[in-house]
Design a protein around this motif. Structure first.
Motif, PDB file in Angstrom:
ATOM      1  N   LEU A 144      96.816  29.958 -48.327  1.00  0.00           N
ATOM      2  CA  LEU A 144      96.242  31.324 -48.460  1.00  0.00           C
ATOM      3  C   LEU A 144      96.994  32.254 -49.455  1.00  0.00           C
ATOM      4  CD1 LEU A 144      93.820  33.108 -47.588  1.00  0.00           C
ATOM      5  CD2 LEU A 144      95.244  33.638 -45.523  1.00  0.00           C
ATOM      6  N   GLN A 145      98.279  32.210 -48.924  1.00  0.00           N
ATOM      7  CA  GLN A 145      99.346  33.016 -49.862  1.00  0.00           C
ATOM      8  C   GLN A 145      99.423  32.679 -51.144  1.00  0.00           C
ATOM      9  OE1 GLN A 145     103.402  32.515 -48.383  1.00  0.00           O
ATOM     10  NE2 GLN A 145     104.004  34.079 -49.743  1.00  0.00           N
ATOM     11  N   GLU A 146      99.225  31.549 -51.638  1.00  0.00           N
ATOM     12  CA  GLU A 146      99.192  31.140 -52.958  1.00  0.00           C
ATOM     13  C   GLU A 146      97.823  31.781 -53.652  1.00  0.00           C
ATOM     14  OE1 GLU A 146      99.748  26.935 -52.942  1.00  0.00           O
ATOM     15  OE2 GLU A 146     101.766  27.053 -52.239  1.00  0.00           O
ATOM     16  N   SER A 147      96.840  31.637 -52.835  1.00  0.00           N
ATOM     17  CA  SER A 147      95.560  31.770 -53.273  1.00  0.00           C
ATOM     18  C   SER A 147      95.503  33.504 -53.556  1.00  0.00           C
ATOM     19  CB  SER A 147      94.346  31.613 -52.262  1.00  0.00           C
ATOM     20  OG  SER A 147      94.323  30.052 -52.069  1.00  0.00           O
ATOM     21  N   TYR A 148      95.909  34.136 -52.584  1.00  0.00           N
ATOM     22  CA  TYR A 148      95.948  35.507 -52.893  1.00  0.00           C
ATOM     23  C   TYR A 148      96.995  36.267 -54.184  1.00  0.00           C
ATOM     24  CZ  TYR A 148      93.457  37.117 -48.863  1.00  0.00           C
ATOM     25  OH  TYR A 148      92.234  36.987 -47.908  1.00  0.00           O
ATOM     26  N   MET A 168      86.518  34.302 -54.375  1.00  0.00           N
ATOM     27  CA  MET A 168      87.793  34.010 -53.653  1.00  0.00           C
ATOM     28  C   MET A 168      87.877  32.680 -52.626  1.00  0.00           C
ATOM     29  SD  MET A 168      88.890  38.199 -52.488  1.00  0.00           S
ATOM     30  CE  MET A 168      87.379  38.470 -51.632  1.00  0.00           C
ATOM     31  N   ALA A 169      86.802  32.573 -52.008  1.00  0.00           N
ATOM     32  CA  ALA A 169      86.768  31.327 -51.280  1.00  0.00           C
ATOM     33  C   ALA A 169      87.021  29.883 -52.007  1.00  0.00           C
ATOM     34  CB  ALA A 169      85.296  31.330 -50.386  1.00  0.00           C
ATOM     35  N   THR A 170      86.503  30.224 -53.338  1.00  0.00           N
ATOM     36  CA  THR A 170      86.488  28.879 -54.091  1.00  0.00           C
ATOM     37  C   THR A 170      88.000  28.681 -54.711  1.00  0.00           C
ATOM     38  OG1 THR A 170      84.030  29.317 -55.151  1.00  0.00           O
ATOM     39  CG2 THR A 170      85.944  28.134 -56.642  1.00  0.00           C
ATOM     40  N   ILE A 171      88.603  29.753 -54.839  1.00  0.00           N
ATOM     41  CA  ILE A 171      90.215  29.892 -54.967  1.00  0.00           C
ATOM     42  C   ILE A 171      90.962  29.172 -53.982  1.00  0.00           C
ATOM     43  CG2 ILE A 171      92.177  31.272 -55.550  1.00  0.00           C
ATOM     44  CD1 ILE A 171      90.472  32.964 -57.224  1.00  0.00           C
ATOM     45  N   VAL A 172      90.457  29.500 -52.758  1.00  0.00           N
ATOM     46  CA  VAL A 172      91.140  29.153 -51.403  1.00  0.00           C
ATOM     47  C   VAL A 172      90.622  27.532 -51.372  1.00  0.00           C
ATOM     48  CG1 VAL A 172      91.317  29.340 -48.948  1.00  0.00           C
ATOM     49  CG2 VAL A 172      91.310  31.380 -50.383  1.00  0.00           C
ATOM     50  N   ARG A 173      89.500  27.211 -51.390  1.00  0.00           N
ATOM     51  CA  ARG A 173      88.951  25.736 -51.388  1.00  0.00           C
ATOM     52  C   ARG A 173      89.928  25.002 -52.188  1.00  0.00           C
ATOM     53  NH1 ARG A 173      85.156  22.524 -53.785  1.00  0.00           N
ATOM     54  NH2 ARG A 173      84.193  20.998 -52.203  1.00  0.00           N
ATOM     55  N   HIS A 174      89.860  25.296 -53.644  1.00  0.00           N
ATOM     56  CA  HIS A 174      90.466  24.767 -54.449  1.00  0.00           C
ATOM     57  C   HIS A 174      91.851  24.260 -54.396  1.00  0.00           C
ATOM     58  CE1 HIS A 174      87.353  25.191 -57.946  1.00  0.00           C
ATOM     59  NE2 HIS A 174      86.836  24.624 -56.960  1.00  0.00           N
ATOM     60  N   GLY A 175      92.537  25.508 -53.857  1.00  0.00           N
ATOM     61  CA  GLY A 175      93.912  25.350 -53.422  1.00  0.00           C
ATOM     62  C   GLY A 175      94.266  24.447 -52.170  1.00  0.00           C
ATOM     63  N   ALA A 176      93.452  24.340 -51.297  1.00  0.00           N
ATOM     64  CA  ALA A 176      93.374  23.595 -49.858  1.00  0.00           C
ATOM     65  C   ALA A 176      93.269  22.040 -50.513  1.00  0.00           C
ATOM     66  CB  ALA A 176      92.500  23.981 -49.039  1.00  0.00           C
ATOM     67  N   ILE A 177      92.123  21.832 -51.291  1.00  0.00           N
ATOM     68  CA  ILE A 177      92.032  20.507 -51.668  1.00  0.00           C
ATOM     69  C   ILE A 177      93.198  19.887 -52.478  1.00  0.00           C
ATOM     70  CG2 ILE A 177      90.680  19.242 -53.180  1.00  0.00           C
ATOM     71  CD1 ILE A 177      88.177  20.774 -52.276  1.00  0.00           C
ATOM     72  N   GLY A 237      90.063  30.717 -42.554  1.00  0.00           N
ATOM     73  CA  GLY A 237      89.015  29.850 -42.127  1.00  0.00           C
ATOM     74  C   GLY A 237      88.787  28.785 -42.975  1.00  0.00           C
ATOM     75  N   VAL A 238      88.483  29.248 -44.051  1.00  0.00           N
ATOM     76  CA  VAL A 238      88.151  28.000 -45.388  1.00  0.00           C
ATOM     77  C   VAL A 238      89.205  27.144 -45.367  1.00  0.00           C
ATOM     78  CG1 VAL A 238      87.696  27.783 -47.609  1.00  0.00           C
ATOM     79  CG2 VAL A 238      86.531  29.535 -46.647  1.00  0.00           C
ATOM     80  N   ALA A 239      90.459  27.608 -45.403  1.00  0.00           N
ATOM     81  CA  ALA A 239      91.664  26.535 -45.661  1.00  0.00           C
ATOM     82  C   ALA A 239      91.783  25.666 -44.468  1.00  0.00           C
ATOM     83  CB  ALA A 239      92.934  27.342 -46.107  1.00  0.00           C
ATOM     84  N   LEU A 240      91.719  26.303 -43.295  1.00  0.00           N
ATOM     85  CA  LEU A 240      92.034  25.479 -42.012  1.00  0.00           C
ATOM     86  C   LEU A 240      90.904  24.447 -41.873  1.00  0.00           C
ATOM     87  CD1 LEU A 240      92.649  28.309 -39.341  1.00  0.00           C
ATOM     88  CD2 LEU A 240      94.141  26.164 -40.107  1.00  0.00           C
ATOM     89  N   ARG A 241      89.568  24.882 -42.295  1.00  0.00           N
ATOM     90  CA  ARG A 241      88.438  23.682 -42.304  1.00  0.00           C
ATOM     91  C   ARG A 241      88.887  22.387 -42.944  1.00  0.00           C
ATOM     92  NH1 ARG A 241      84.181  26.991 -43.817  1.00  0.00           N
ATOM     93  NH2 ARG A 241      85.014  28.979 -42.876  1.00  0.00           N
ATOM     94  N   ILE A 242      89.591  22.746 -44.363  1.00  0.00           N
ATOM     95  CA  ILE A 242      89.959  21.597 -45.022  1.00  0.00           C
ATOM     96  C   ILE A 242      91.241  20.917 -44.399  1.00  0.00           C
ATOM     97  CG2 ILE A 242      90.401  20.945 -47.514  1.00  0.00           C
ATOM     98  CD1 ILE A 242      88.473  23.295 -48.307  1.00  0.00           C
ATOM     99  N   LEU A 243      92.027  21.789 -44.372  1.00  0.00           N
ATOM    100  CA  LEU A 243      93.468  21.092 -44.037  1.00  0.00           C
ATOM    101  C   LEU A 243      93.835  20.865 -42.703  1.00  0.00           C
ATOM    102  CD1 LEU A 243      95.585  23.649 -46.231  1.00  0.00           C
ATOM    103  CD2 LEU A 243      94.993  21.439 -46.865  1.00  0.00           C
ATOM    104  N   ARG A 244      93.121  21.515 -41.872  1.00  0.00           N
ATOM    105  CA  ARG A 244      93.288  21.140 -40.270  1.00  0.00           C
ATOM    106  C   ARG A 244      94.870  21.418 -39.871  1.00  0.00           C
ATOM    107  NH1 ARG A 244      88.391  20.433 -38.950  1.00  0.00           N
ATOM    108  NH2 ARG A 244      87.040  18.708 -40.036  1.00  0.00           N
TER     109      ARG A 244
END
Length: 152
Positions: A73-77, A98-107, A57-64
């Protein structure tokens, strides 16, 4: 805790204490991260099962874009697996970390996609422009006084 400040207006404490369930959830995630830092693959699978929906959900909100969000998400894990030993609970809760890792990856993915949309410099050079050529502008600026003198 609530507090009345005037008739009809009630302020609710903005920082409520975490519920026991939330505290238990944090403890469980913290324990899983400790186990992952030790190389426990089953702990990693349990962590994924508990957190993947929220982190997606964190990644989807940023990337759509679901496909791109799943890749992030896979790279974040993978990063979570590799850096579990460096996690510091004094800095952030496990989910926040973990959400910060995903957020940075999405950005980063979003920026990369925007750069790819611009294309390479060679492709950009072939795009026609309606702007005047700077060299032509300099030449016309030099010729302008001669042309005005000829008209005079």
């Amino acid at each position: 805790m609530q507090r009345k400040i005037r008739a009809g207006v009630t302020i609710v404490n903005a920082t409520p204490q975490a519920t026991t369930a939330e505290q238990d959830g944090r403890k469980a995630l913290l324990q899983l991260i400790v186990e992952i830092a030790g190389g426990d693959k089953s702990a990693f699978a349990r962590l994924y099962a508990l957190t993947h929906a929220k982190l997606l959900g964190v990644a989807l909100r940023i990337l759509r874009d679901r496909a791109l969000a799943e890749d992030v998400l896979q790279e974040s894990y993978v990063k979570i697996w590799r850096h579990a030993a460096s996690y510091n609970p004094a800095i952030a809760s496990p989910m926040t970390w973990m959400a910060t890792i995903v957020r940075h990856g999405a950005i980063d993915a979003l920026r990369k996609r925007q750069l790819e949309a611009l294309g390479s410099e060679d492709e950009m050079a072939t795009v026609a422009s309606n702007d005047p050529d700077p060299v032509e502008e300099m030449h016309l600026a030099r010729m302008r006084p001669k042309a005005l003198a000829a008209f005079a």
